[in-house]
Design an enzyme around this catalytic site. Structure first.
Site, PDB file in Angstrom:
ATOM      1  N   SER A 225       0.714  -1.285  -0.173  1.00 23.93           N
ATOM      2  CA  SER A 225       0.187  -0.137  -0.245  1.00 23.93           C
ATOM      3  C   SER A 225       0.838   1.255   0.013  1.00 23.93           C
ATOM      4  O   SER A 225       1.820   1.458  -1.012  1.00 23.93           O
ATOM      5  CB  SER A 225      -0.993  -0.176   1.207  1.00 23.93           C
ATOM      6  OG  SER A 225      -1.735   1.164   1.406  1.00 23.93           O
TER       7      SER A 225
ATOM      8  N   ASP B 133      -3.381   6.351  -3.339  1.00 24.48           N
ATOM      9  CA  ASP B 133      -1.840   5.770  -2.515  1.00 24.48           C
ATOM     10  C   ASP B 133      -1.587   4.638  -3.169  1.00 24.48           C
ATOM     11  O   ASP B 133      -2.037   4.530  -4.418  1.00 24.48           O
ATOM     12  CB  ASP B 133      -2.602   5.214  -0.979  1.00 24.48           C
ATOM     13  CG  ASP B 133      -3.133   3.902  -1.059  1.00 24.48           C
ATOM     14  OD1 ASP B 133      -3.600   3.672  -2.109  1.00 24.48           O
ATOM     15  OD2 ASP B 133      -3.147   2.973   0.022  1.00 24.48           O
TER      16      ASP B 133
ATOM     17  N   THR C 272       0.389  -1.129  11.975  1.00 20.40           N
ATOM     18  CA  THR C 272       1.153  -1.501  10.774  1.00 20.40           C
ATOM     19  C   THR C 272       2.733  -1.057  10.809  1.00 20.40           C
ATOM     20  O   THR C 272       3.304  -1.127   9.995  1.00 20.40           O
ATOM     21  CB  THR C 272       0.361  -0.568   9.578  1.00 20.40           C
ATOM     22  OG1 THR C 272       0.656   0.882   9.813  1.00 20.40           O
ATOM     23  CG2 THR C 272      -0.949  -1.084   9.323  1.00 20.40           C
TER      24      THR C 272
HETATM   25  C1  16G Z   1      -4.180  -0.130   7.104  1.00 16.48           C
HETATM   26  C2  16G Z   1      -5.586  -0.258   7.059  1.00 16.48           C
HETATM   27  C3  16G Z   1      -6.348   1.124   7.036  1.00 16.48           C
HETATM   28  C4  16G Z   1      -5.818   1.826   8.398  1.00 16.48           C
HETATM   29  C5  16G Z   1      -4.351   1.771   8.445  1.00 16.48           C
HETATM   30  C6  16G Z   1      -3.918   2.275   9.841  1.00 16.48           C
HETATM   31  C7  16G Z   1      -6.873  -1.732   5.400  1.00 16.48           C
HETATM   32  C8  16G Z   1      -7.061  -2.309   4.173  1.00 16.48           C
HETATM   33  N1  16G Z   1      -6.072  -0.703   5.590  1.00 16.48           N
HETATM   34  O1  16G Z   1      -3.462   0.538   6.048  1.00 16.48           O
HETATM   35  O2  16G Z   1      -7.520   1.100   6.885  1.00 16.48           O
HETATM   36  O3  16G Z   1      -6.198   3.197   8.418  1.00 16.48           O
HETATM   37  O4  16G Z   1      -3.840   0.397   8.391  1.00 16.48           O
HETATM   38  O5  16G Z   1      -2.589   2.086  10.217  1.00 16.48           O
HETATM   39  O6  16G Z   1      -7.517  -2.130   6.342  1.00 16.48           O
HETATM   40  P1  16G Z   1      -2.025   2.114  11.630  1.00 16.48           P
HETATM   41  O7  16G Z   1      -2.567   1.212  12.513  1.00 16.48           O
HETATM   42  O8  16G Z   1      -0.782   2.117  11.277  1.00 16.48           O
HETATM   43  O9  16G Z   1      -2.516   3.537  12.078  1.00 16.48           O
HETATM   44 ZN    ZN Z   2      -3.683   1.057   0.282  1.00 21.11          ZN
END
Ligand code: 16G
Ligand code: ZN
Length: 546
Positions: free
Chosen positions: A67, A279, A504
Protein backbone atom coordinates in the site's frame (compact mmCIF):
# COMPACT_ATOMS: atom_id res chain seq x y z
CA UNK A 1 -3.39 -34.32 4.23
CA UNK A 2 -2.48 -36.73 1.49
CA UNK A 3 1.10 -37.91 1.55
CA UNK A 4 1.69 -36.75 -2.03
CA UNK A 5 0.53 -33.23 -1.18
CA UNK A 6 2.63 -33.06 1.86
CA UNK A 7 5.80 -34.14 0.14
CA UNK A 8 5.34 -31.56 -2.59
CA UNK A 9 4.62 -28.83 -0.06
CA UNK A 10 7.65 -29.56 2.07
CA UNK A 11 9.87 -30.01 -0.94
CA UNK A 12 8.93 -26.62 -2.44
CA UNK A 13 9.17 -24.99 0.96
CA UNK A 14 12.91 -25.52 0.89
CA UNK A 15 13.06 -22.94 -1.89
CA UNK A 16 11.13 -20.49 0.30
CA UNK A 17 12.70 -21.29 3.63
CA UNK A 18 11.76 -19.22 6.63
CA UNK A 19 14.64 -17.39 8.30
CA UNK A 20 14.76 -19.10 11.72
CA UNK A 21 13.42 -17.01 14.58
CA UNK A 22 11.70 -14.37 12.42
CA UNK A 23 8.14 -13.67 13.56
CA UNK A 24 5.54 -11.47 11.90
CA UNK A 25 1.91 -10.64 12.66
CA UNK A 26 -1.05 -10.58 10.32
CA UNK A 27 -1.63 -6.87 10.94
CA UNK A 28 -4.56 -4.59 10.24
CA UNK A 29 -4.43 -5.43 6.56
CA UNK A 30 -2.18 -8.46 6.22
CA UNK A 31 1.56 -8.93 6.59
CA UNK A 32 3.75 -5.95 5.88
CA UNK A 33 7.50 -5.54 6.31
CA UNK A 34 10.77 -5.22 4.37
CA UNK A 35 10.37 -7.13 1.11
CA UNK A 36 13.41 -9.35 1.73
CA UNK A 37 11.72 -10.93 4.75
CA UNK A 38 8.61 -12.00 2.95
CA UNK A 39 9.41 -14.83 0.55
CA UNK A 40 8.39 -17.61 2.95
CA UNK A 41 5.30 -15.67 3.99
CA UNK A 42 4.19 -15.43 0.36
CA UNK A 43 4.71 -19.14 -0.25
CA UNK A 44 2.73 -19.98 2.85
CA UNK A 45 -0.07 -17.52 2.04
CA UNK A 46 -0.35 -19.36 -1.27
CA UNK A 47 -0.89 -22.53 0.75
CA UNK A 48 -3.37 -20.84 3.07
CA UNK A 49 -5.34 -19.37 0.16
CA UNK A 50 -5.80 -22.89 -1.23
CA UNK A 51 -7.09 -24.11 2.14
CA UNK A 52 -9.44 -21.13 2.39
CA UNK A 53 -10.64 -21.81 -1.14
CA UNK A 54 -11.39 -25.46 -0.37
CA UNK A 55 -13.11 -24.48 2.85
CA UNK A 56 -15.35 -21.82 1.27
CA UNK A 57 -15.71 -23.65 -2.06
CA UNK A 58 -14.94 -20.31 -3.69
CA UNK A 59 -12.20 -18.44 -5.46
CA UNK A 60 -9.84 -16.68 -3.03
CA UNK A 61 -7.58 -13.73 -3.84
CA UNK A 62 -4.01 -12.99 -2.84
CA UNK A 63 -2.74 -9.43 -3.33
CA UNK A 64 0.94 -8.61 -3.09
CA UNK A 65 1.32 -5.00 -1.98
CA UNK A 66 2.38 -2.80 0.92
CA UNK A 67 0.00 0.00 0.00
CA UNK A 68 1.37 3.40 1.08
CA UNK A 69 4.53 2.01 2.72
CA UNK A 70 7.95 2.84 1.26
CA UNK A 71 8.99 1.11 -1.95
CA UNK A 72 11.39 -1.26 -0.12
CA UNK A 73 8.54 -2.78 1.88
CA UNK A 74 6.05 -5.28 0.68
CA UNK A 75 3.09 -7.17 2.02
CA UNK A 76 0.27 -9.57 1.30
CA UNK A 77 -3.46 -9.59 1.90
CA UNK A 78 -5.96 -12.36 1.35
CA UNK A 79 -9.32 -11.64 -0.23
CA UNK A 80 -12.42 -13.59 0.81
CA UNK A 81 -15.18 -14.85 -1.53
CA UNK A 82 -17.37 -11.74 -1.71
CA UNK A 83 -14.32 -9.54 -2.17
CA UNK A 84 -14.04 -8.69 1.52
CA UNK A 85 -10.89 -8.96 3.59
CA UNK A 86 -10.03 -12.35 5.08
CA UNK A 87 -12.32 -13.21 8.04
CA UNK A 88 -10.69 -12.42 11.34
CA UNK A 89 -10.89 -16.03 12.60
CA UNK A 90 -8.41 -17.00 9.91
CA UNK A 91 -5.90 -14.28 10.72
CA UNK A 92 -4.52 -16.43 13.52
CA UNK A 93 -3.99 -19.32 11.08
CA UNK A 94 -2.15 -16.90 8.82
CA UNK A 95 0.06 -15.76 11.68
CA UNK A 96 0.75 -19.31 12.90
CA UNK A 97 1.56 -20.49 9.42
CA UNK A 98 3.85 -17.56 8.69
CA UNK A 99 5.75 -18.05 11.94
CA UNK A 100 6.10 -21.85 11.95
CA UNK A 101 9.73 -22.90 11.64
CA UNK A 102 10.44 -25.19 8.69
CA UNK A 103 10.11 -28.36 10.77
CA UNK A 104 6.79 -27.13 12.21
CA UNK A 105 5.18 -26.34 8.85
CA UNK A 106 3.54 -29.74 8.46
CA UNK A 107 1.90 -29.54 11.90
CA UNK A 108 0.77 -25.97 11.31
CA UNK A 109 -0.96 -27.02 8.08
CA UNK A 110 -2.47 -30.18 9.54
CA UNK A 111 -3.88 -28.16 12.42
CA UNK A 112 -5.74 -25.82 10.12
CA UNK A 113 -7.06 -28.70 8.02
CA UNK A 114 -8.31 -30.52 11.13
CA UNK A 115 -9.67 -27.47 12.88
CA UNK A 116 -11.65 -26.41 9.80
CA UNK A 117 -12.44 -30.00 8.67
CA UNK A 118 -11.16 -29.23 5.21
CA UNK A 119 -11.56 -31.91 2.59
CA UNK A 120 -8.34 -31.88 0.63
CA UNK A 121 -10.10 -33.54 -2.34
CA UNK A 122 -12.25 -30.44 -2.83
CA UNK A 123 -11.60 -28.14 -5.75
CA UNK A 124 -9.78 -24.87 -5.22
CA UNK A 125 -8.83 -21.78 -7.17
CA UNK A 126 -6.73 -18.78 -6.24
CA UNK A 127 -6.39 -15.48 -8.11
CA UNK A 128 -3.25 -13.42 -7.65
CA UNK A 129 -2.46 -9.76 -8.17
CA UNK A 130 0.46 -7.46 -7.44
CA UNK A 131 1.43 -3.80 -7.30
CA UNK A 132 4.33 -2.10 -9.10
CA UNK A 133 7.02 -2.57 -6.44
CA UNK A 134 10.26 -4.05 -7.83
CA UNK A 135 9.94 -6.94 -5.35
CA UNK A 136 6.32 -7.76 -6.15
CA UNK A 137 6.83 -9.98 -9.17
CA UNK A 138 9.12 -12.44 -7.41
CA UNK A 139 6.97 -12.44 -4.33
CA UNK A 140 3.89 -13.22 -6.38
CA UNK A 141 5.81 -16.14 -7.94
CA UNK A 142 6.36 -17.41 -4.39
CA UNK A 143 2.61 -17.27 -3.83
CA UNK A 144 2.09 -19.25 -7.02
CA UNK A 145 4.63 -21.83 -5.86
CA UNK A 146 2.55 -22.31 -2.72
CA UNK A 147 -0.66 -22.63 -4.69
CA UNK A 148 0.77 -25.16 -7.13
CA UNK A 149 2.42 -27.21 -4.37
CA UNK A 150 -1.16 -28.01 -3.36
CA UNK A 151 -1.98 -28.73 -7.02
CA UNK A 152 -4.61 -26.02 -7.02
CA UNK A 153 -5.90 -24.09 -9.99
CA UNK A 154 -4.92 -20.43 -10.10
CA UNK A 155 -4.95 -17.37 -12.30
CA UNK A 156 -2.30 -14.71 -12.17
CA UNK A 157 -3.83 -11.30 -12.96
CA UNK A 158 -0.44 -9.62 -12.79
CA UNK A 159 -0.40 -5.86 -12.20
CA UNK A 160 -3.73 -4.80 -10.71
CA UNK A 161 -4.83 -2.34 -8.06
CA UNK A 162 -5.92 -3.87 -4.78
CA UNK A 163 -9.58 -2.95 -5.37
CA UNK A 164 -9.44 -4.47 -8.85
CA UNK A 165 -8.42 -7.79 -7.37
CA UNK A 166 -11.22 -7.56 -4.80
CA UNK A 167 -13.64 -6.83 -7.66
CA UNK A 168 -12.36 -9.81 -9.66
CA UNK A 169 -12.74 -12.20 -6.70
CA UNK A 170 -16.33 -11.05 -6.17
CA UNK A 171 -17.15 -11.44 -9.89
CA UNK A 172 -15.67 -14.93 -10.01
CA UNK A 173 -17.81 -16.07 -7.09
CA UNK A 174 -21.09 -14.56 -8.26
CA UNK A 175 -21.20 -16.01 -11.79
CA UNK A 176 -20.47 -12.65 -13.31
CA UNK A 177 -23.51 -10.97 -11.71
CA UNK A 178 -21.21 -8.36 -10.17
CA UNK A 179 -19.41 -7.89 -13.49
CA UNK A 180 -16.96 -9.52 -15.88
CA UNK A 181 -14.02 -10.91 -13.85
CA UNK A 182 -11.32 -9.06 -15.77
CA UNK A 183 -9.64 -5.68 -15.55
CA UNK A 184 -11.32 -4.76 -18.83
CA UNK A 185 -14.67 -5.81 -17.32
CA UNK A 186 -13.96 -3.48 -14.41
CA UNK A 187 -13.32 -0.55 -16.78
CA UNK A 188 -16.47 -1.35 -18.76
CA UNK A 189 -18.69 -1.57 -15.70
CA UNK A 190 -17.42 1.58 -14.04
CA UNK A 191 -17.18 3.73 -17.13
CA UNK A 192 -20.68 2.80 -18.28
CA UNK A 193 -22.14 3.72 -14.89
CA UNK A 194 -20.08 6.93 -14.83
CA UNK A 195 -21.02 8.01 -18.31
CA UNK A 196 -24.72 7.25 -17.69
CA UNK A 197 -24.64 9.34 -14.54
CA UNK A 198 -22.79 12.33 -15.90
CA UNK A 199 -24.92 12.43 -19.04
CA UNK A 200 -27.84 13.38 -16.80
CA UNK A 201 -25.95 16.36 -15.54
CA UNK A 202 -27.39 19.73 -16.54
CA UNK A 203 -23.87 21.07 -16.10
CA UNK A 204 -21.86 18.61 -18.16
CA UNK A 205 -20.68 21.43 -20.41
CA UNK A 206 -20.25 23.97 -17.63
CA UNK A 207 -17.26 22.78 -15.67
CA UNK A 208 -14.75 21.59 -18.18
CA UNK A 209 -11.84 21.99 -15.76
CA UNK A 210 -9.83 18.84 -15.73
CA UNK A 211 -8.91 16.80 -12.71
CA UNK A 212 -5.25 16.47 -11.74
CA UNK A 213 -4.28 13.10 -10.31
CA UNK A 214 -1.21 12.24 -8.24
CA UNK A 215 -0.75 8.53 -8.96
CA UNK A 216 1.80 8.10 -6.12
CA UNK A 217 4.11 6.55 -8.75
CA UNK A 218 2.16 3.35 -8.28
CA UNK A 219 -0.32 0.92 -9.76
CA UNK A 220 -3.14 3.48 -9.71
CA UNK A 221 -1.31 5.61 -12.26
CA UNK A 222 -0.92 2.63 -14.57
CA UNK A 223 -4.56 1.72 -14.29
CA UNK A 224 -5.80 5.28 -14.80
CA UNK A 225 -3.83 5.37 -18.06
CA UNK A 226 -5.60 2.21 -19.18
CA UNK A 227 -9.00 3.48 -18.15
CA UNK A 228 -8.70 7.05 -19.41
CA UNK A 229 -9.99 6.33 -22.92
CA UNK A 230 -13.21 4.88 -21.49
CA UNK A 231 -14.00 8.15 -19.74
CA UNK A 232 -13.55 10.62 -22.54
CA UNK A 233 -14.97 13.06 -23.37
CA UNK A 234 -16.86 13.42 -20.09
CA UNK A 235 -13.83 13.52 -17.85
CA UNK A 236 -10.43 14.85 -18.73
CA UNK A 237 -7.56 13.82 -16.53
CA UNK A 238 -4.06 15.13 -16.00
CA UNK A 239 -1.83 12.48 -14.50
CA UNK A 240 1.21 13.31 -12.34
CA UNK A 241 3.59 11.00 -10.49
CA UNK A 242 2.83 8.29 -13.01
CA UNK A 243 5.84 6.16 -12.09
CA UNK A 244 7.93 7.18 -15.09
CA UNK A 245 10.58 8.83 -12.92
CA UNK A 246 9.64 9.26 -9.24
CA UNK A 247 9.77 6.65 -6.54
CA UNK A 248 6.64 4.92 -5.23
CA UNK A 249 4.94 6.85 -2.39
CA UNK A 250 7.98 9.13 -2.07
CA UNK A 251 6.85 12.69 -1.20
CA UNK A 252 3.55 11.90 -2.87
CA UNK A 253 0.42 9.81 -2.54
CA UNK A 254 -2.70 10.04 -0.38
CA UNK A 255 -1.01 9.18 2.92
CA UNK A 256 1.69 11.83 2.48
CA UNK A 257 -0.89 14.49 1.61
CA UNK A 258 -3.22 13.57 4.47
CA UNK A 259 -0.62 13.25 7.22
CA UNK A 260 1.46 16.28 6.25
CA UNK A 261 -1.55 18.29 5.08
CA UNK A 262 0.30 19.56 2.06
CA UNK A 263 0.46 19.04 -1.68
CA UNK A 264 2.61 16.22 -3.04
CA UNK A 265 5.74 16.97 -4.99
CA UNK A 266 5.55 16.63 -8.73
CA UNK A 267 2.04 18.00 -9.27
CA UNK A 268 1.21 21.20 -11.06
CA UNK A 269 -1.58 22.97 -9.12
CA UNK A 270 -3.46 26.00 -10.37
CA UNK A 271 -5.71 27.94 -7.98
CA UNK A 272 -9.21 26.50 -7.78
CA UNK A 273 -8.38 23.33 -9.70
CA UNK A 274 -9.39 19.96 -8.35
CA UNK A 275 -6.53 17.63 -7.49
CA UNK A 276 -6.52 14.18 -5.93
CA UNK A 277 -3.94 11.68 -4.69
CA UNK A 278 -4.14 7.89 -4.72
CA UNK A 279 -2.10 5.71 -2.40
CA UNK A 280 0.37 3.06 -3.58
CA UNK A 281 -2.21 0.35 -4.29
CA UNK A 282 -5.07 2.71 -5.21
CA UNK A 283 -7.47 1.87 -2.41
CA UNK A 284 -7.40 5.36 -0.91
CA UNK A 285 -8.05 8.81 -2.27
CA UNK A 286 -7.99 12.37 -0.94
CA UNK A 287 -8.84 15.60 -2.81
CA UNK A 288 -7.31 19.05 -2.40
CA UNK A 289 -6.89 22.43 -4.08
CA UNK A 290 -5.12 25.73 -3.71
CA UNK A 291 -7.14 28.91 -3.26
CA UNK A 292 -6.33 32.26 -4.87
CA UNK A 293 -3.99 33.07 -2.00
CA UNK A 294 -2.22 29.77 -2.69
CA UNK A 295 -3.41 28.28 0.58
CA UNK A 296 -3.71 24.52 0.55
CA UNK A 297 -7.10 22.93 1.33
CA UNK A 298 -7.54 19.22 1.98
CA UNK A 299 -10.76 17.32 1.34
CA UNK A 300 -10.22 14.03 3.13
CA UNK A 301 -12.25 10.87 3.64
CA UNK A 302 -14.65 12.71 5.95
CA UNK A 303 -15.46 15.33 3.33
CA UNK A 304 -15.87 12.59 0.76
CA UNK A 305 -18.24 10.65 3.03
CA UNK A 306 -20.28 13.79 3.58
CA UNK A 307 -20.52 14.58 -0.12
CA UNK A 308 -21.56 11.05 -1.03
CA UNK A 309 -24.04 10.55 1.81
CA UNK A 310 -25.69 13.93 1.18
CA UNK A 311 -26.10 13.04 -2.48
CA UNK A 312 -27.57 9.62 -1.74
CA UNK A 313 -29.89 11.02 0.91
CA UNK A 314 -31.28 13.59 -1.50
CA UNK A 315 -31.97 10.88 -4.06
CA UNK A 316 -33.65 8.69 -1.46
CA UNK A 317 -36.07 11.51 -0.66
CA UNK A 318 -36.93 11.78 -4.35
CA UNK A 319 -37.60 8.05 -4.78
CA UNK A 320 -39.51 8.02 -1.51
CA UNK A 321 -37.87 4.86 -0.20
CA UNK A 322 -37.54 4.32 3.52
CA UNK A 323 -34.15 2.71 3.53
CA UNK A 324 -31.98 3.30 6.54
CA UNK A 325 -28.63 4.90 5.88
CA UNK A 326 -25.74 5.17 8.30
CA UNK A 327 -22.25 6.60 8.13
CA UNK A 328 -19.35 4.77 9.75
CA UNK A 329 -16.19 6.65 10.72
CA UNK A 330 -13.21 6.07 13.00
CA UNK A 331 -11.83 8.11 15.89
CA UNK A 332 -9.76 10.01 13.31
CA UNK A 333 -12.87 11.57 11.77
CA UNK A 334 -12.73 15.33 12.13
CA UNK A 335 -15.12 16.49 14.86
CA UNK A 336 -16.71 18.96 12.42
CA UNK A 337 -17.65 16.19 10.02
CA UNK A 338 -19.34 14.13 12.71
CA UNK A 339 -21.25 17.17 13.96
CA UNK A 340 -22.33 18.11 10.44
CA UNK A 341 -23.56 14.61 9.63
CA UNK A 342 -25.46 14.21 12.88
CA UNK A 343 -26.84 17.68 13.42
CA UNK A 344 -27.37 19.11 9.96
CA UNK A 345 -27.79 16.00 7.84
CA UNK A 346 -29.55 14.02 10.55
CA UNK A 347 -27.71 10.88 9.55
CA UNK A 348 -26.74 8.40 12.26
CA UNK A 349 -22.97 8.18 12.63
CA UNK A 350 -21.04 5.28 14.16
CA UNK A 351 -17.44 5.01 15.22
CA UNK A 352 -15.50 1.82 14.44
CA UNK A 353 -11.94 0.77 15.17
CA UNK A 354 -9.30 1.73 12.61
CA UNK A 355 -8.95 -0.72 9.72
CA UNK A 356 -11.22 -1.35 6.80
CA UNK A 357 -12.56 -4.65 8.07
CA UNK A 358 -14.05 -2.99 11.15
CA UNK A 359 -15.77 -0.23 9.19
CA UNK A 360 -16.97 -2.59 6.47
CA UNK A 361 -18.48 -4.91 9.03
CA UNK A 362 -20.40 -2.11 10.74
CA UNK A 363 -21.59 -0.64 7.43
CA UNK A 364 -23.15 -3.99 6.51
CA UNK A 365 -25.77 -3.41 9.21
CA UNK A 366 -27.57 -0.76 7.16
CA UNK A 367 -29.62 -0.76 3.97
CA UNK A 368 -27.10 1.78 2.81
CA UNK A 369 -23.87 1.96 4.78
CA UNK A 370 -21.37 4.68 3.90
CA UNK A 371 -17.98 4.17 5.46
CA UNK A 372 -14.82 6.22 5.18
CA UNK A 373 -11.65 6.56 7.14
CA UNK A 374 -10.36 10.13 7.32
CA UNK A 375 -7.30 8.88 5.41
CA UNK A 376 -9.45 8.35 2.33
CA UNK A 377 -10.30 4.67 2.38
CA UNK A 378 -13.98 4.03 2.02
CA UNK A 379 -16.99 3.00 -0.01
CA UNK A 380 -20.76 2.53 0.13
CA UNK A 381 -22.49 -0.78 0.77
CA UNK A 382 -26.02 -1.41 -0.48
CA UNK A 383 -27.99 -4.26 1.04
CA UNK A 384 -29.72 -6.73 -1.29
CA UNK A 385 -33.04 -5.25 -0.23
CA UNK A 386 -31.89 -1.73 -1.08
CA UNK A 387 -30.55 -2.79 -4.47
CA UNK A 388 -33.73 -4.65 -5.38
CA UNK A 389 -36.02 -1.81 -4.38
CA UNK A 390 -33.96 0.74 -6.27
CA UNK A 391 -33.71 -1.35 -9.43
CA UNK A 392 -37.45 -1.91 -9.38
CA UNK A 393 -38.22 1.79 -9.12
CA UNK A 394 -36.23 2.56 -12.25
CA UNK A 395 -39.24 1.21 -14.20
CA UNK A 396 -42.09 1.52 -11.72
CA UNK A 397 -41.39 4.88 -10.09
CA UNK A 398 -44.60 6.92 -9.90
CA UNK A 399 -43.16 10.11 -11.34
CA UNK A 400 -40.56 11.05 -13.90
CA UNK A 401 -38.52 12.57 -11.07
CA UNK A 402 -38.55 9.42 -8.96
CA UNK A 403 -37.64 7.20 -11.93
CA UNK A 404 -34.76 9.50 -12.74
CA UNK A 405 -33.54 9.51 -9.14
CA UNK A 406 -33.81 5.69 -9.04
CA UNK A 407 -31.78 5.50 -12.23
CA UNK A 408 -29.08 7.66 -10.65
CA UNK A 409 -29.00 5.51 -7.53
CA UNK A 410 -28.70 2.44 -9.73
CA UNK A 411 -25.76 4.03 -11.52
CA UNK A 412 -24.14 4.82 -8.18
CA UNK A 413 -24.55 1.18 -7.13
CA UNK A 414 -22.75 0.08 -10.29
CA UNK A 415 -20.09 2.77 -10.02
CA UNK A 416 -19.10 2.22 -6.43
CA UNK A 417 -16.81 -0.72 -5.68
CA UNK A 418 -18.78 -2.37 -2.91
CA UNK A 419 -16.08 -4.90 -2.11
CA UNK A 420 -13.58 -2.39 -0.68
CA UNK A 421 -12.53 1.28 -0.85
CA UNK A 422 -11.31 2.03 -4.35
CA UNK A 423 -9.53 5.25 -5.37
CA UNK A 424 -10.61 5.03 -9.02
CA UNK A 425 -14.23 4.18 -8.27
CA UNK A 426 -14.49 6.77 -5.48
CA UNK A 427 -12.94 9.39 -7.75
CA UNK A 428 -15.56 8.71 -10.42
CA UNK A 429 -18.40 8.88 -7.88
CA UNK A 430 -17.08 12.22 -6.61
CA UNK A 431 -16.58 13.62 -10.10
CA UNK A 432 -20.09 12.57 -11.08
CA UNK A 433 -21.64 14.16 -8.00
CA UNK A 434 -19.73 17.42 -8.45
CA UNK A 435 -20.85 17.54 -12.06
CA UNK A 436 -24.49 16.68 -11.30
CA UNK A 437 -24.71 19.23 -8.52
CA UNK A 438 -22.64 21.82 -10.37
CA UNK A 439 -20.36 22.05 -7.34
CA UNK A 440 -16.87 23.48 -7.53
CA UNK A 441 -14.24 22.02 -5.24
CA UNK A 442 -14.34 25.22 -3.13
CA UNK A 443 -18.11 24.92 -2.67
CA UNK A 444 -17.74 21.28 -1.69
CA UNK A 445 -15.07 22.30 0.82
CA UNK A 446 -17.41 24.88 2.35
CA UNK A 447 -19.93 22.26 3.49
CA UNK A 448 -18.20 22.44 6.86
CA UNK A 449 -14.86 23.67 8.19
CA UNK A 450 -12.43 21.11 9.55
CA UNK A 451 -11.18 21.57 13.07
CA UNK A 452 -7.40 22.08 12.97
CA UNK A 453 -5.74 18.77 13.83
CA UNK A 454 -2.39 17.08 14.12
CA UNK A 455 -1.20 13.49 13.92
CA UNK A 456 2.11 12.48 15.51
CA UNK A 457 3.82 9.28 16.52
CA UNK A 458 5.82 8.22 19.54
CA UNK A 459 8.39 5.42 19.76
CA UNK A 460 7.98 3.20 22.79
CA UNK A 461 9.74 -0.01 23.84
CA UNK A 462 6.60 -2.11 23.41
CA UNK A 463 3.49 -0.51 21.96
CA UNK A 464 1.36 -3.37 23.26
CA UNK A 465 1.45 -1.77 26.72
CA UNK A 466 -1.25 0.53 25.37
CA UNK A 467 -4.74 -0.93 25.33
CA UNK A 468 -7.73 0.99 24.08
CA UNK A 469 -11.50 0.81 24.35
CA UNK A 470 -14.56 2.59 22.95
CA UNK A 471 -13.43 2.25 19.33
CA UNK A 472 -9.91 3.38 20.26
CA UNK A 473 -11.09 6.68 21.72
CA UNK A 474 -9.87 5.92 25.25
CA UNK A 475 -7.00 3.96 26.75
CA UNK A 476 -7.42 1.48 29.59
CA UNK A 477 -3.71 0.72 29.89
CA UNK A 478 -1.15 1.74 31.05
CA UNK A 479 -2.76 3.01 34.26
CA UNK A 480 -2.99 6.77 34.55
CA UNK A 481 -2.47 7.56 30.87
CA UNK A 482 -6.11 8.30 30.06
CA UNK A 483 -6.51 10.50 33.17
CA UNK A 484 -3.40 12.33 32.09
CA UNK A 485 -4.73 12.86 28.56
CA UNK A 486 -8.10 14.04 29.94
CA UNK A 487 -6.37 16.72 32.02
CA UNK A 488 -4.34 17.94 29.06
CA UNK A 489 -7.34 18.02 26.72
CA UNK A 490 -9.30 20.14 29.23
CA UNK A 491 -6.79 22.96 28.85
CA UNK A 492 -7.76 23.54 25.19
CA UNK A 493 -10.89 24.72 23.40
CA UNK A 494 -12.97 22.44 21.18
CA UNK A 495 -10.36 19.85 21.87
CA UNK A 496 -10.16 16.11 21.56
CA UNK A 497 -7.22 13.70 21.57
CA UNK A 498 -6.61 9.98 21.58
CA UNK A 499 -3.71 7.57 21.29
CA UNK A 500 -3.54 4.05 19.87
CA UNK A 501 -0.86 1.54 19.03
CA UNK A 502 -0.37 1.41 15.26
CA UNK A 503 -1.42 -1.81 13.52
CA UNK A 504 1.11 -1.39 10.73
CA UNK A 505 4.18 0.31 12.22
CA UNK A 506 6.09 -0.07 15.49
CA UNK A 507 4.86 3.22 16.98
CA UNK A 508 2.07 4.73 19.06
CA UNK A 509 -0.09 7.17 17.13
CA UNK A 510 -1.35 10.41 18.61
CA UNK A 511 -4.25 12.44 17.26
CA UNK A 512 -5.33 15.85 18.49
CA UNK A 513 -7.75 18.52 17.35
CA UNK A 514 -8.47 21.97 18.77
CA UNK A 515 -9.71 25.43 17.88
CA UNK A 516 -6.49 26.60 16.19
CA UNK A 517 -3.61 24.85 14.46
CA UNK A 518 -1.19 26.11 17.14
CA UNK A 519 -3.37 24.62 19.84
CA UNK A 520 -3.84 21.33 17.97
CA UNK A 521 -0.04 21.14 17.60
CA UNK A 522 0.58 21.98 21.25
CA UNK A 523 -2.06 19.53 22.42
CA UNK A 524 -0.63 16.76 20.23
CA UNK A 525 2.81 17.46 21.63
CA UNK A 526 1.64 17.37 25.24
CA UNK A 527 -0.13 14.08 24.64
CA UNK A 528 3.03 12.68 23.03
CA UNK A 529 4.91 13.56 26.20
CA UNK A 530 2.29 11.79 28.32
CA UNK A 531 2.65 8.67 26.17
CA UNK A 532 6.41 8.92 26.25
CA UNK A 533 6.51 9.05 30.05
CA UNK A 534 3.71 6.64 30.86
CA UNK A 535 4.19 4.02 28.15
CA UNK A 536 7.95 3.59 28.05
CA UNK A 537 9.13 5.99 25.37
CA UNK A 538 12.52 5.33 23.78
CA UNK A 539 15.07 7.78 22.43
CA UNK A 540 14.74 11.53 22.87
CA UNK A 541 11.70 13.12 24.44
CA UNK A 542 9.26 14.35 21.76
CA UNK A 543 9.99 17.97 20.80
CA UNK A 544 7.36 20.67 20.27
CA UNK A 545 6.46 21.30 16.63
CA UNK A 546 7.34 24.96 16.65
C1 16G B 1 -4.12 -0.16 7.13
C2 16G B 1 -5.60 -0.20 6.91
C3 16G B 1 -6.19 1.19 6.99
C4 16G B 1 -5.83 1.83 8.30
C5 16G B 1 -4.34 1.78 8.52
C6 16G B 1 -4.03 2.23 9.92
C7 16G B 1 -6.84 -1.66 5.43
C8 16G B 1 -7.04 -2.13 4.04
N1 16G B 1 -5.90 -0.74 5.59
O1 16G B 1 -3.48 0.53 6.11
O2 16G B 1 -7.57 1.07 6.87
O3 16G B 1 -6.26 3.15 8.34
O4 16G B 1 -3.87 0.46 8.37
O5 16G B 1 -2.66 2.13 10.13
O6 16G B 1 -7.47 -2.12 6.37
P1 16G B 1 -2.05 2.27 11.56
O7 16G B 1 -2.67 1.18 12.42
O8 16G B 1 -0.60 2.13 11.36
O9 16G B 1 -2.44 3.63 12.06
ZN1 ZN C 1 -3.70 1.15 0.20
Amino acid sequence: MRRMHLEAVLKSSVRHAKPAGLTLQYGTAGFRTKAEHLDHVMYRMGLLAVLRSKKTKSVIGVMVTASHNPEEDNGVKLVDPMGEMLVQEWEVYATNLANAEEHELQTALTNIIKEETINMQDESCVVIGRDTRPSSENLSLAVIDGVTAFESRYQDYGLVSTPQLHYIVCCRNTDGRYGEPTVEGYYQKLSKAFNDLVKQSPNSEADKKSLSIDGANGIGALKIREMEQHLQPLLSLLLFNDGSKGKLNHACGADYVKVLQKAPEGIDMKPGERCCSFDGDADRIVYYYKDNEHRFHLLDGDKIATLISTFIKELLVKVDLTLNMGVVQTAYANGSSTRYLEEIMKVPVYCAKTGVKHLHHKAQEFDIGVYFEANGHGTVLFSKRAEEQIRQLVDTGTSEESRKAAQMLKNVIDLINQTVGDAISDMLVIEAILSLKGLSVEKWDEIYTDLPNRQLKVKVADRRVIETTNAERRTIKPPGLQENIDEIVKKYHMSRAFVRPSGTEDVVRVYAEADTQENADALAHEVCLAVFHRAGGVGDEPKPLR
